[in-house]
Motif scaffolding. Structure first.
Motif, short mmCIF file in Angstrom:
data_model
loop_
_atom_site.label_atom_id
_atom_site.label_comp_id
_atom_site.label_asym_id
_atom_site.label_seq_id
_atom_site.Cartn_x
_atom_site.Cartn_y
_atom_site.Cartn_z
N ASP A 86 25.60 54.58 43.43
CA ASP A 86 26.70 54.08 44.26
C ASP A 86 26.90 55.02 45.45
N LYS A 97 33.32 59.96 37.48
CA LYS A 97 32.95 58.66 36.90
C LYS A 97 31.57 58.63 36.25
N ASN A 115 26.91 57.99 26.42
CA ASN A 115 27.24 58.33 27.80
C ASN A 115 28.12 59.58 27.74
N TYR A 177 24.44 57.80 34.40
CA TYR A 177 25.30 56.62 34.29
C TYR A 177 26.53 56.82 35.16
N LYS A 179 30.43 54.91 35.65
CA LYS A 179 31.34 53.88 35.18
C LYS A 179 32.56 53.81 36.09
N SER A 180 32.64 52.75 36.87
CA SER A 180 33.84 52.48 37.66
C SER A 180 34.35 51.13 37.20
N SER A 181 34.23 50.11 38.02
CA SER A 181 34.64 48.77 37.56
C SER A 181 33.61 48.22 36.57
N ILE A 182 32.35 48.60 36.78
CA ILE A 182 31.29 48.21 35.83
C ILE A 182 30.48 49.45 35.48
N LEU A 183 29.69 49.35 34.43
CA LEU A 183 28.84 50.46 34.00
C LEU A 183 27.46 50.31 34.64
N LYS A 184 27.05 51.32 35.36
CA LYS A 184 25.72 51.33 35.98
C LYS A 184 24.88 52.41 35.31
#
Length: 546
Positions: A86, A97, A115, A177, A179-184
């Motif tokens: 991101d 995050k 994670n 990894y 993690k904000s609105s979704i996990l990437k």
């Protein structure tokens, strides 16, 4: 022409995405260059600058009392890997995050993924470091997030089960990894594998043998059949230290003693410190006091027992706190034992001179009373004080006459508050067979030897899940946890007293069984998980799958 321009734009875009947000450390070590994006395994602590190719292990005899390290070689720093996931986030946002994801694969099968908590590792190291050491096992008990990561894989999430005696291949993969609105999840940035040789432990037949029930247990002895092989297999795992710190197992079926076993130096008369198991005794004593008329009902509010305006942080919301909300841990006080920052965390209470004042001084949270569950030990202390001031001659005497004496329990020890009142927060000690009596009392709908000790309606209320809408856990009643075990296609609902270390009194709601498991795995992350596994994979099948 347009297509050429599009390709150029894509290349420019890709190039900008690949740009680092921070400058990582320069990779100059020749070993790191050779092993970029690799994980290597070691059995000793070696400074980075002294590390040699010959130090890396391809095969290792796995022993828990030996050093077990990994060294991770990357071609970039974590923050830059996260930036690729991101590019819109700042360095601080990336650190808040994201972190590393670890995957533990044994013999080609993924066993555990974690994670890593964003707080693990220092910010500086995650900004620039491209190589780091993780101690999994340490002969000096070196404290690190890596040690706890290994424990979560090995002891709490199946690692110990798959790494049984024999030869295995352990592979570890690391990904970034975010993690904000979704996990990437990013691509693999480091991986490595090692052959682990797990020695066979020498367990004698005597250690596996089902222990004979000795006379004078105070219980009728059951002559029902059960799957002895299951119990022998369980005993073997306890002997091999695959189930750890277990001190006792009691199984009551149809009101008779079916199984009585002790481990790790404990005996029938050993007093077990079962920590929060004692909370359920507060629930029982409250029910008895209501039956006797000393307390009108659990719907009475705190203002009927205390002048709340004399305490700190008064608000009208405190007037609405009921005994029931304390019993169901939904009182609305700003207290949560699972949050270290919570003002009402039990660790903040113990050093104070007056635990009751500590509770009543707390501010209220925004949680709706009776609706939001939050584990709150201090609230149970308050129920004990309400009882102590309401029953004749105080709580200690009342508990002795109304609960312990009718059950034939004579050898027990309370933990006391600073005011020398019995603490219902936990710490009540007694032997495993006496804890089983308490469980059987509930299974008997409140009667013991033909005498009614508890009202059956109180037990019905106690064994009601007041948080069925909360999907985060299985449920909670009046200081009893709800837990459903599954054996094959059958479900076995239970309500249970549960305490730190893996201590349990388990009362099954639809089958005539009570189990007590005592243990001393205090503050160990595997404590409750291993007991649930014992019940679901060994004890219940032994009783019901013959």
């Amino acid at each position: 022409m347009k297509s050429t321009l599009l390709v150029v734009l894509i290349l420019i875009s890709s190039f900008s995405l690949a740009q680092n947000i921070v400058k990582p450390e320069k990779i100059e070590n020749s070993v790191q260059k050779t092993h970029a994006n690799k994980i290597v395994f070691l059995d000793k602590v070696i400074p980075f600058e002294n590390i040699k190719e010959a130090d890396f292990l391809k095969t290792m005899i796995f022993k828990e009392d030996k050093n077990f390290d990994i060294r991770v070689f990357l071609d970039n720093s974590l923050v830059n890997y996260l930036h690729q996931l991101d590019p819109s986030l700042t360095i601080d946002e990336l650190l808040k995050k994201g972190n590393y994801q670890f995957n533990f694969i044994v013999d080609g099968k993924l066993i555990y993924t974690e994670n890593l908590n964003t707080g693990a590792g220092t910010a500086d190291s995650k900004k620039i470091k491209t190589s780091f050491r993780i101690p999994f096992l340490s002969t000096t008990n070196e404290d690190s997030w890596g040690r706890y990561l290994w424990m979560r894989f090995y002891l709490a999430n199946g690692g110990i089960d798959v790494l049984k005696a024999g030869n295995h291949v352990l592979k570890i993969e690391i990904k970034p990894y975010l993690k904000s609105s979704i996990l990437k999840i990013g691509n693999v940035i480091a991986q490595g594998e090692i052959k682990l040789i797990v020695p066979q432990k020498n367990i004698s037949e005597g250690q596996m043998t089902i222990q004979k029930i000795k006379p004078n247990s105070g219980w009728k002895i059951s002559d029902e059949k059960f799957n002895q092989q299951k119990i022998k297999a369980l005993n073997q795992k306890i002997a091999e230290n695959r189930f750890r710190d277990i001190t006792g197992i009691i199984v009551i079926k149809n009101e008779k003693l079916l199984l009585e076993e002790y481990f790790n130096g404990y005996k029938r008369d050993s007093l077990n410190d079962t920590r929060s198991v004692g909370k359920s005794f507060s629930s029982a004593l409250m029910g008895i006091a209501i039956k006797d008329g000393y307390i009108k009902s659990e719907n009475q509010s705190l203002k009927e027992f205390y002048d709340l305006k004399q305490f700190n942080n008064y608000s009208s919301k405190k007037d609405s706190v009921t005994i029931k909300s304390l019993l169901t841990m939904s009182s609305g006080f700003d207290g949560n034992d699972q949050d270290e920052e919570s003002p009402g965390n039990e660790e903040n209470m113990y050093p104070t001179e007056n635990w009751v004042k500590f509770v009543l001084d707390l501010p209220m949270s925004e949680n709706k009373i009776g609706k939001t569950w939050s584990y709150f030990t201090a609230g149970v202390v308050l129920t004990g004080d309400i009882l102590d001031q309401s029953v004749p001659k105080g709580l200690e005497n009342y508990a002795q006459n109304k609960l312990f004496q009718p059950l034939g329990i004579t050898n027990y020890k309370w933990q006391f508050t600073p005011q020398q009142k019995p603490s219902l927060a936990g710490g009540l000690k007694m032997n495993a067979l006496d804890f089983a009596k308490f469980g059987q009392l509930y299974k008997n709908n409140g009667t013991w030897n033909g005498k009614t000790i508890l009202d059956k309606n109180w037990i019905k209320k106690s064994f009601t899940n007041y948080f069925a809408d909360n999907k985060d856990f299985e449920g909670y009643g009046y200081l009893f946890w709800r837990k459903v075990y599954k054996v094959g296609n059958k479900s076995f609902e239970s309500y249970q007293s549960s305490g730190n270390g893996g201590n349990k009194i388990i009362i099954f709601t639809e089958v005539p069984v009570v189990m007590v498991i005592t243990a001393k795995a205090y503050n160990k992350l595997y404590a409750h998980l291993q007991v649930d596994k014992m019940v679901q994979e060994y004890l219940l099948p032994a009783v019901y799958e013959q």
